[in-house]
Design a protein around this motif. Structure first.
Motif, PDB file in Angstrom:
ATOM      1  N   ASN A   1      23.676  -0.162   0.866  1.00  0.00           N
ATOM      2  CA  ASN A   1      23.121  -0.384  -0.208  1.00  0.00           C
ATOM      3  C   ASN A   1      23.182   0.468  -1.706  1.00  0.00           C
ATOM      4  N   HIS A   2      24.281   1.513  -1.429  1.00  0.00           N
ATOM      5  CA  HIS A   2      24.751   3.171  -2.467  1.00  0.00           C
ATOM      6  C   HIS A   2      25.780   3.670  -1.742  1.00  0.00           C
ATOM      7  N   SER A   3      27.031   3.730  -2.606  1.00  0.00           N
ATOM      8  CA  SER A   3      28.335   4.187  -1.619  1.00  0.00           C
ATOM      9  C   SER A   3      27.431   6.200  -1.552  1.00  0.00           C
ATOM     10  N   GLU A   4      26.944   6.830  -2.794  1.00  0.00           N
ATOM     11  CA  GLU A   4      26.987   7.615  -2.991  1.00  0.00           C
ATOM     12  C   GLU A   4      27.047   8.925  -1.065  1.00  0.00           C
ATOM     13  N   ILE A   5      27.337   9.342  -1.002  1.00  0.00           N
ATOM     14  CA  ILE A   5      27.919   9.790   0.437  1.00  0.00           C
ATOM     15  C   ILE A   5      26.659  10.028   1.246  1.00  0.00           C
ATOM     16  N   ASP A   6      25.389  10.782   0.647  1.00  0.00           N
ATOM     17  CA  ASP A   6      23.870  10.913   0.951  1.00  0.00           C
ATOM     18  C   ASP A   6      23.528   9.734   2.283  1.00  0.00           C
ATOM     19  N   HIS A   7      24.046   8.912   2.028  1.00  0.00           N
ATOM     20  CA  HIS A   7      24.183   7.164   2.002  1.00  0.00           C
ATOM     21  C   HIS A   7      25.002   6.678   3.073  1.00  0.00           C
ATOM     22  N   SER A   8      26.735   7.229   2.539  1.00  0.00           N
ATOM     23  CA  SER A   8      27.540   6.880   3.055  1.00  0.00           C
ATOM     24  C   SER A   8      28.311   7.706   3.886  1.00  0.00           C
TER      25      SER A   8
ATOM     26  N   LEU B   1      21.169   2.159 -11.103  1.00  0.00           N
ATOM     27  CA  LEU B   1      19.782   2.653 -10.684  1.00  0.00           C
ATOM     28  C   LEU B   1      20.284   3.450  -8.935  1.00  0.00           C
ATOM     29  N   HIS B   2      21.207   4.134  -9.155  1.00  0.00           N
ATOM     30  CA  HIS B   2      21.369   5.195 -10.482  1.00  0.00           C
ATOM     31  C   HIS B   2      22.796   4.849 -10.680  1.00  0.00           C
ATOM     32  N   TRP B   3      23.671   3.633  -9.803  1.00  0.00           N
ATOM     33  CA  TRP B   3      25.089   3.890  -9.705  1.00  0.00           C
ATOM     34  C   TRP B   3      25.439   2.739 -10.000  1.00  0.00           C
TER      35      TRP B   3
ATOM     36  N   GLN C   1      16.870   1.715  -1.584  1.00  0.00           N
ATOM     37  CA  GLN C   1      17.850   2.353  -1.587  1.00  0.00           C
ATOM     38  C   GLN C   1      17.194   4.062  -2.431  1.00  0.00           C
ATOM     39  N   ASP C   2      17.739   4.375  -3.656  1.00  0.00           N
ATOM     40  CA  ASP C   2      17.326   5.632  -3.903  1.00  0.00           C
ATOM     41  C   ASP C   2      16.195   5.593  -4.806  1.00  0.00           C
ATOM     42  N   GLY C   3      15.533   3.974  -4.889  1.00  0.00           N
ATOM     43  CA  GLY C   3      14.331   4.272  -6.002  1.00  0.00           C
ATOM     44  C   GLY C   3      13.839   3.757  -5.350  1.00  0.00           C
TER      45      GLY C   3
ATOM     46  N   ASP D   1      15.733   5.537   0.906  1.00  0.00           N
ATOM     47  CA  ASP D   1      16.318   5.954   1.598  1.00  0.00           C
ATOM     48  C   ASP D   1      15.914   7.774   0.942  1.00  0.00           C
ATOM     49  N   HIS D   2      15.303   7.801   0.323  1.00  0.00           N
ATOM     50  CA  HIS D   2      14.630   9.700   0.706  1.00  0.00           C
ATOM     51  C   HIS D   2      13.113   9.847   0.389  1.00  0.00           C
ATOM     52  N   GLY D   3      12.148  10.328   1.681  1.00  0.00           N
ATOM     53  CA  GLY D   3      11.328  11.121   1.581  1.00  0.00           C
ATOM     54  C   GLY D   3      10.626   9.494   2.531  1.00  0.00           C
TER      55      GLY D   3
HETATM   56 FE1  FEO Z   1      22.964   8.072  -5.165  1.00  0.00          FE
HETATM   57 FE2  FEO Z   1      20.682   9.343  -2.753  1.00  0.00          FE
HETATM   58  O1  FEO Z   1      21.964   9.432  -3.703  1.00  0.00           O
END
Ligand code: FEO
Length: 399
Positions: free
Chosen positions: A80-87, A146-148, A165-167, A226-228
Motif C-alpha cells: 500500500n505504501h513504499s516507505e521502508i517501514d512497510h516495504s 496521504l502521506h506519499w 496504511q499510515d492513515g 499499519d501503525h498502532g
Molecule cells: Fe509513511 Fe509508516 O510510513
C-alpha cells in the motif's frame, strides 16, 4: 507454537506484523512509546499479504505468518505504501514466498523500483480497481499524498476490513492489538502526536478522504492501520479525532517555546507566560533543552498562539530554535498567531530572523516582539509580560 504468533482479526484476516518497542527516533519524531509495523495476512483462496514490515523485523513477520500458514502459500502481496517501514522487508519476503504478483499503486510501482532497483514482479492497480482472491475481493482506494504520492488503502470487501496504511495510525508499541484494550487517554495523545507530526500538512486531503469513504458507502467493520492498534469497536472515534485534527480547531491556549544560553531568554519566556496566564490562557512553556520538536508541534495542534524565543548566537538564531522553525514551516499550520522574543549581547539579529521565519511559516504576527540586551531588568520583564497580555487578549477575542 513458536515465540512470534499471528493474531486473529476476523475469520480470514490475521495480524502478522512486528512490535518495535525500542525505537525513539522515527525520522525526527520522538516515538516515546515505540511503534508497530502492521502487516496482515488474508486467508482467501489466493492467500494475500497486505504490506510488510521494516527490514530488521522480517524474521518476526515470517514467524507470525508461519504460525498460521506456510509462507509459500502466499499468492499475492499488496504494497500500500513504499516507505521502508512497510516495504523494507518486501524483497526478502518475495525471495522466500515467490508470490505470483505484487500489487501497488501506479506511483507505488515507480517508487518501489526507485527503492529496490530490481524487477519485483510488480503490477500497478488503479483507484477503484478490484482484485479477486477467489472467495474474497479487495477494492483499492488511492490516497495520494496521504502521506506519499504512492499511498493507497485496501478494502477487503467481504470481511469489511479497511487496511488504511499510515492513515488512522499512531506510533504506539503495545502487547494489546486492539484499540479497545488500551486507555483512551493514551490513544488520543498518540493519535494527536502522530497527526501533528506526519499528517498535518495534508489536512484538506484527510477531510476529502473521510468524505470519499462515506460516499463509497462502504461499511468498515475493522479499521486496520499499519501503525498502532486495530479498531474493531468505536471506529467513529478515531475517524472523528482525525476529522477534528484536520480542521485545525484552535483554543485559548499558547505555547511559549525557546532555547536559552545563560537564562535571559528563558526568563523573558516566563514573563510572557505570566501575561498570558493573567488573560486566562492555558499555557505550555517548553524549553528546547528538555522538549523535543515533535512534542512542541503536538501541543501546537490545538493552540491558538505560539511565542518563540531565541538568543542571538553568531548573528543568527540558536540552532535548536532554527531546527524547530524549519520543522514548523513544513507542517503548514493554519490560523496560528505568533510573537518572537530573545536576548542578545551586541548585534541582536535573532528577533528579526524569528519574525521572518514565523511569517514564512504562515503564522500571523501580532507584534514586532521584544528583544533585550544581555539580561532583562524589571522594565524588560514588564515588556515581556505585556507581550503575553497582548497575545492573550487576541486569543480571548478569537476563542
Ligand atoms: Fe509513511 Fe509508516 O510510513
Amino acid at each position: 507454537m513458536g515465540a512470534f504468533n499471528a493474531v486473529k482479526i476476523t475469520d480470514k484476516v490475521y495480524w502478522v506484523g512486528a512490535i518495535d518497542w525500542g525505537i525513539r527516533d522515527f525520522h525526527g519524531y520522538l516515538t516515546t512509546r515505540g511503534t508497530t509495523y502492521n502487516a496482515y495476512l488474508v486467508l482467501a483462496d489466493k492467500v494475500t499479504l497486505v504490506d510488510t514490515v521494516k527490514k530488521p523485523f522480517f524474521c518476526e513477520m515470517m514467524e507470525r505468518i508461519k504460525s498460521v500458514i506456510e509462507p509459500q502459500k502466499i499468492a499475492y502481496i499488496v504494497s500500500n505504501h513504499s516507505e521502508i517501514d512497510h516495504s523494507g522487508a518486501l524483497t526478502d519476503a518475495i525471495s522466500v514466498v515467490k508470490p505470483e504478483k505484487v500489487f501497488a499503486s501506479v506511483n507505488g510501482v515507480e517508487n518501489l523500483r526507485a527503492h529496490f532497483h530490481e524487477d519485483l514482479n510488480l503490477v500497478a492497480v488503479k483507484d477503484g480497481e478490484k482484485l479477486n482472491l477467489g472467495d474474497a475481493n479487495i477494492l483499492f482506494v488511492e490516497t495520494k499524498m496521504l502521506h506519499w504520492p504512492d499511498s493507497m488503502a485496501s478494502y477487503l470487501i467481504e470481511e469489511k476490513v479497511l487496511f488504511s496504511q499510515d492513515g488512522f495510525g499512531m506510533h504506539l508499541a503495545t502487547g494489546e492489538r486492539f484499540a479497545d484494550e488500551i486507555s483512551e487517554e493514551i490513544l488520543c495523545y498518540e493519535a494527536t502526536k502522530y497527526y501533528a507530526n506526519i499528517l498535518l500538512p495534508f489536512s484538506s486531503l484527510i477531510l476529502r478522504l473521510i468524505e470519499r469513504i462515506k460516499s463509497l458507502g462502504i461499511e468498515i467493520r475493522i479499521l486496520a492501520p499499519d501503525h498502532g492498534p486495530i479498531w474493531r469497536k468505536e471506529i467513529d472515534k478515531i475517524v472523528g479525532w482525525y476529522a477534528s485534527f484536520a480542521e485545525q480547531k484552535r483554543a485559548r491556549k499558547a505555547v511559549v517555546v525557546y532555547d536559552t544560553m545563560w537564562g535571559s531568554t528563558a526568563r523573558m519566556g516566563s514573563a510572557i507566560c505570566e501575561g498570558l496566564i493573567s488573560c486566562g490562557v492555558s499555557v505550555k512553556q517548553m524549553s528546547l533543552k528538555s522538549c523535543h520538536r515533535s512534542d512542541v508541534v503536538t501541543e501546537l495542534l490545538d493552540a491558538g498562539a505560539i511565542a518563540v524565543g531565541s538568543p542571538t548566537l553568531n548573528n543568527g538564531v540558536f540552532p535548536t530554535v532554527a531546527d524547530l522553525l524549519t520543522y514548523i514551516k513544513g507542517l503548514k499550520m493554519k490560523n496560528l498567531l505568533g510573537v518572537a522574543f530573545g536576548s542578545y549581547g551586541w548585534s541582536g539579529e535573532a528577533l528579526k530572523i524569528l519574525n521572518e521565519s514565523l511569517s514564512q511559516a504562515g503564522i500571523l504576527l501580532v507584534s514586532d516582539g521584544v528583544k533585550v540586551r544581555f539580561v532583562p531588568g524589571e522594565g524588560a520583564l514588564k515588556e515581556c509580560y505585556s507581550l503575553g497580555v497582548l497575545v492573550g487578549e487576541n486569543l480571548r477575542r478569537r476563542y
